[in-house]
Design a protein around this motif. Structure first.
Motif, PDB file in Angstrom:
ATOM      1  N   CYS A  14       1.969  38.358   7.786  1.00 20.87           N
ATOM      2  CA  CYS A  14       0.954  37.942   8.767  1.00 20.87           C
ATOM      3  C   CYS A  14       1.627  37.363  10.003  1.00 20.87           C
ATOM      4  O   CYS A  14       2.235  36.295   9.939  1.00 20.87           O
ATOM      5  N   ARG A  15       1.529  38.088  11.092  1.00 20.52           N
ATOM      6  CA  ARG A  15       2.110  37.580  12.344  1.00 20.52           C
ATOM      7  C   ARG A  15       1.113  36.618  12.976  1.00 20.52           C
ATOM      8  O   ARG A  15       0.008  36.999  13.363  1.00 20.52           O
ATOM      9  N   MET A  16       1.540  35.340  13.049  1.00 23.57           N
ATOM     10  CA  MET A  16       0.651  34.280  13.506  1.00 23.57           C
ATOM     11  C   MET A  16       0.861  34.020  14.999  1.00 23.57           C
ATOM     12  O   MET A  16       1.987  34.083  15.506  1.00 23.57           O
ATOM     13  N   PRO A  17      -0.212  33.657  15.692  1.00 19.72           N
ATOM     14  CA  PRO A  17      -0.104  33.306  17.106  1.00 19.72           C
ATOM     15  C   PRO A  17       0.186  31.812  17.251  1.00 19.72           C
ATOM     16  O   PRO A  17       0.462  31.113  16.273  1.00 19.72           O
ATOM     17  N   LEU A  18       0.090  31.321  18.455  1.00 21.82           N
ATOM     18  CA  LEU A  18       0.122  29.878  18.714  1.00 21.82           C
ATOM     19  C   LEU A  18      -1.101  29.265  18.031  1.00 21.82           C
ATOM     20  O   LEU A  18      -2.205  29.797  18.122  1.00 21.82           O
ATOM     21  N   MET A  19      -0.880  28.148  17.299  1.00 20.48           N
ATOM     22  CA  MET A  19      -1.993  27.531  16.561  1.00 20.48           C
ATOM     23  C   MET A  19      -2.192  26.085  17.011  1.00 20.48           C
ATOM     24  O   MET A  19      -1.239  25.411  17.384  1.00 20.48           O
ATOM     25  N   PHE A  20      -3.445  25.652  16.955  1.00 23.34           N
ATOM     26  CA  PHE A  20      -3.746  24.273  17.378  1.00 23.34           C
ATOM     27  C   PHE A  20      -4.856  23.722  16.500  1.00 23.34           C
ATOM     28  O   PHE A  20      -5.552  24.465  15.800  1.00 23.34           O
ATOM     29  N   GLY A  21      -5.007  22.401  16.543  1.00 23.85           N
ATOM     30  CA  GLY A  21      -6.059  21.785  15.744  1.00 23.85           C
ATOM     31  C   GLY A  21      -5.864  20.294  15.620  1.00 23.85           C
ATOM     32  O   GLY A  21      -5.027  19.702  16.311  1.00 23.85           O
ATOM     33  N   MET A  22      -6.649  19.690  14.735  1.00 16.90           N
ATOM     34  CA  MET A  22      -6.588  18.241  14.556  1.00 16.90           C
ATOM     35  C   MET A  22      -5.255  17.845  13.916  1.00 16.90           C
ATOM     36  O   MET A  22      -4.595  18.647  13.269  1.00 16.90           O
ATOM     37  N   THR A  23      -4.894  16.586  14.127  1.00 14.25           N
ATOM     38  CA  THR A  23      -3.708  16.049  13.488  1.00 14.25           C
ATOM     39  C   THR A  23      -3.933  15.995  11.980  1.00 14.25           C
ATOM     40  O   THR A  23      -4.998  15.602  11.518  1.00 14.25           O
ATOM     41  N   PHE A  80       3.047  26.336  31.652  1.00 14.47           N
ATOM     42  CA  PHE A  80       3.405  27.654  32.190  1.00 14.47           C
ATOM     43  C   PHE A  80       2.174  28.437  32.648  1.00 14.47           C
ATOM     44  O   PHE A  80       1.199  28.561  31.910  1.00 14.47           O
ATOM     45  N   ILE A  81       2.277  28.985  33.838  1.00 17.03           N
ATOM     46  CA  ILE A  81       1.240  29.905  34.331  1.00 17.03           C
ATOM     47  C   ILE A  81       1.597  31.349  33.977  1.00 17.03           C
ATOM     48  O   ILE A  81       0.771  32.253  34.107  1.00 17.03           O
ATOM     49  N   ASP A  82       2.844  31.565  33.506  1.00 17.96           N
ATOM     50  CA  ASP A  82       3.312  32.937  33.259  1.00 17.96           C
ATOM     51  C   ASP A  82       3.718  33.157  31.795  1.00 17.96           C
ATOM     52  O   ASP A  82       4.528  34.018  31.499  1.00 17.96           O
ATOM     53  N   GLU A  83       3.153  32.339  30.881  1.00 19.76           N
ATOM     54  CA  GLU A  83       3.353  32.573  29.452  1.00 19.76           C
ATOM     55  C   GLU A  83       1.985  32.736  28.796  1.00 19.76           C
ATOM     56  O   GLU A  83       1.135  31.855  28.907  1.00 19.76           O
ATOM     57  N   PHE A  84       1.788  33.871  28.122  1.00 19.09           N
ATOM     58  CA  PHE A  84       0.465  34.201  27.565  1.00 19.09           C
ATOM     59  C   PHE A  84       0.548  34.377  26.051  1.00 19.09           C
ATOM     60  O   PHE A  84       1.495  34.966  25.529  1.00 19.09           O
ATOM     61  N   ARG A  85      -0.461  33.851  25.365  1.00 15.05           N
ATOM     62  CA  ARG A  85      -0.565  33.977  23.908  1.00 15.05           C
ATOM     63  C   ARG A  85      -2.031  34.281  23.555  1.00 15.05           C
ATOM     64  O   ARG A  85      -2.901  34.282  24.420  1.00 15.05           O
ATOM     65  N   THR A  86      -2.279  34.493  22.255  1.00 15.53           N
ATOM     66  CA  THR A  86      -3.657  34.676  21.753  1.00 15.53           C
ATOM     67  C   THR A  86      -3.909  33.598  20.695  1.00 15.53           C
ATOM     68  O   THR A  86      -3.898  33.884  19.494  1.00 15.53           O
ATOM     69  N   PRO A  87      -4.094  32.337  21.111  1.00 17.42           N
ATOM     70  CA  PRO A  87      -4.114  31.214  20.170  1.00 17.42           C
ATOM     71  C   PRO A  87      -5.355  31.167  19.281  1.00 17.42           C
ATOM     72  O   PRO A  87      -6.407  31.702  19.623  1.00 17.42           O
ATOM     73  N   VAL A  88      -5.176  30.495  18.123  1.00 17.03           N
ATOM     74  CA  VAL A  88      -6.298  30.248  17.214  1.00 17.03           C
ATOM     75  C   VAL A  88      -6.184  28.829  16.657  1.00 17.03           C
ATOM     76  O   VAL A  88      -5.109  28.242  16.644  1.00 17.03           O
ATOM     77  N   GLY A  89      -7.309  28.317  16.164  1.00 15.21           N
ATOM     78  CA  GLY A  89      -7.320  27.025  15.496  1.00 15.21           C
ATOM     79  C   GLY A  89      -6.728  27.129  14.105  1.00 15.21           C
ATOM     80  O   GLY A  89      -6.689  28.206  13.497  1.00 15.21           O
ATOM     81  N   GLY A  90      -6.269  25.997  13.573  1.00 14.90           N
ATOM     82  CA  GLY A  90      -5.636  25.962  12.259  1.00 14.90           C
ATOM     83  C   GLY A  90      -6.548  26.434  11.141  1.00 14.90           C
ATOM     84  O   GLY A  90      -6.115  27.153  10.226  1.00 14.90           O
TER      85      GLY A  90
END
Length: 297
Positions: free
Chosen positions: A156-165, A189-199
Motif C-alpha cells: 500500500c503506497r501511502m500519501p502524506l497523512m495528518f490527524g489528531m495527536t 512549499f508552493i511547488d510540492e504537491f501530494r494527495t494527503p489523507v487523514g489517519g
C-alpha cells in the motif's frame, strides 16, 4: 476472534489502525522505543530487526493477518543513517513477508508515494518507480523483496497523512498549528504537491487492502494540493487569526534528503474497491470540531 498483528502500533498510523480494527479483531501491537497502552490491544516490545524475535512473536500469537507499518519514515533520517534505517525498512519487512508466506496469511505493508521522482504525476500502480531519496530507495527494495517472497502481500503506497495527536505521535499539522498560533512565520512549499489523507481514512484503506488486495495499491486522497494551499486551508478552518503563512520553493530550503516535486497518487483502483477519502477540507473540519470538543471537556 481473528488475530491481527500490527507492527509499529505506537506510531501515528499504527495507533489509528488499532482504533479502527478493535471491534473486528483481537489486536497485537508491537512497539520498540515508544511504550504506550492502548485499551483492548495487546502491546509487545519487539525488536523487528532481530529475526528470531519476530519469528517467536509469530509462533506465540499465530496471527490471522499482519499489517506492517513499523519503519524509519523520516526521509532526512534515512538519508543520514542509511544502514540503521535499512535494517527495519527493508530487511525486517522482507522477513515479515516470508513469515506471512509460511502461514499463508494476509499481509499489508505501508510503502510510500516517495517511490516516485515527482516528474510524471499523478502516478498509477503500473508506473515505474524512480525514487530520489534513500528512504524512497529503501521502500522500493522492500516492495520488491516482500512481493518476491510473498506475492499475495498488499503493498500500500501511502500519501502524506495528518490527524489528531496520538499518545506517542504527532502528524505534521501539529507543529504547523503551534508555529502559526505563536505568531511565528511558517514557510510552506508552493511547488510540492501530494494527495494527503487523514489517519483514520488511511487506516480504513489499509484494512480494506488487507481484505481485498494482492500486489500494489495506491491509497492517496482525492485531491492534489500543495503544502502552501494545505496551510491556507488549515488557517481558515482552525481560524488562526493573523497567521504568518509564507510561500517558498523547495530549492529555498536545504535538507538532507532530496524531495520530489509532485508525487500525487492516482488511487482510482482503491476507490473502485470502496476506499472513500474525505476532501482535505472535510478532514480538517472534522479535526477542528473534535479539538474544540476536547477543549470543552
Amino acid at each position: 476472534m481473528k488475530k491481527l498483528l500490527i507492527t509499529g502500533a505506537s506510531g501515528f498510523l499504527g495507533w489509528h489502525i488499532c482504533q479502527i480494527a478493535k471491534p473486528e479483531w483481537e489486536i497485537y501491537g508491537t512497539y520498540f522505543s515508544h511504550f504506550l497502552e492502548i485499551p483492548s490491544v495487546n502491546m509487545m516490545k519487539v525488536n523487528l530487526t532481530d529475526f528470531q524475535e519476530i519469528k517467536n512473536i509469530f509462533n506465540e500469537i499465530n496471527p490471522t493477518a499482519v499489517i506492517h507499518t513499523a519503519a524509519h519514515s523520516q526521509p532526512n533520517f534515512c538519508q543520514t543513517h542509511p544502514e540503521e534505517s535499512y535494517t527495519i525498512n527493508v530487511t525486517a519487512s522482507c522477513n515479515i513477508a516470508g513469515l506471512c508466506a509460511d502461514s499463508a496469511i494476509p499481509c499489508a505493508f505501508t510503502s510510500t508515494d516517495l517511490v516516485f521522482n515527482g516528474l510524471n504525476a499523478p502516478y498509477k500502480e503500473t508506473d515505474s518507480v524512480c525514487p530520489v531519496s534513500i528512504y524512497g530507495e529503501q521502500k522500493v527494495k522492500a516492495e520488491a523483496g516482500m512481493l518476491g517472497r510473498y506475492p499475495n502481500t498488499a503493498v500500500c503506497r501511502m500519501p502524506l497523512m495528518f490527524g489528531m495527536t496520538t499518545p506517542t505521535a504527532k502528524s505534521f499539522i501539529q507543529p504547523f498549528i503551534e508555529t502559526l498560533q505563536a505568531g511565528k512565520e511558517l514557510n510552506l512549499f508552493i511547488d510540492e504537491f501530494r494527495t494527503p489523507v487523514g489517519g483514520t481514512t488511511a487506516a480504513k484503506g489499509l484494512l480494506l487492502a488487507l481484505e481485498k488486495v494482492q500486489g500494489l495499491i495506491h491509497l492517496g486522497g482525492k485531491e492534489r494540493i500543495s503544502r502552501y494551499d494545505f496551510g491556507q486551508l488549515l488557517v481558515d478552518i482552525f481560524q488562526i487569526s493573523d497567521a504568518k503563512l509564507q510561500g517558498c520553493r523547495q530549492q529555498d530550503v536545504k535538507m538532507a534528503a532530496p524531495r520530489p516535486a509532485d508525487v500525487s497518487l492516482d488511487s482510482s483502483k482503491a476507490f473502485a474497491l470502496g476506499y472513500e477519502p474525505l476532501s482535505v477540507q472535510e478532514e480538517l473540519a472534522a479535526l477542528a470540531t473534535s479539538q474544540d470538543h476536547d477543549c470543552k471537556n
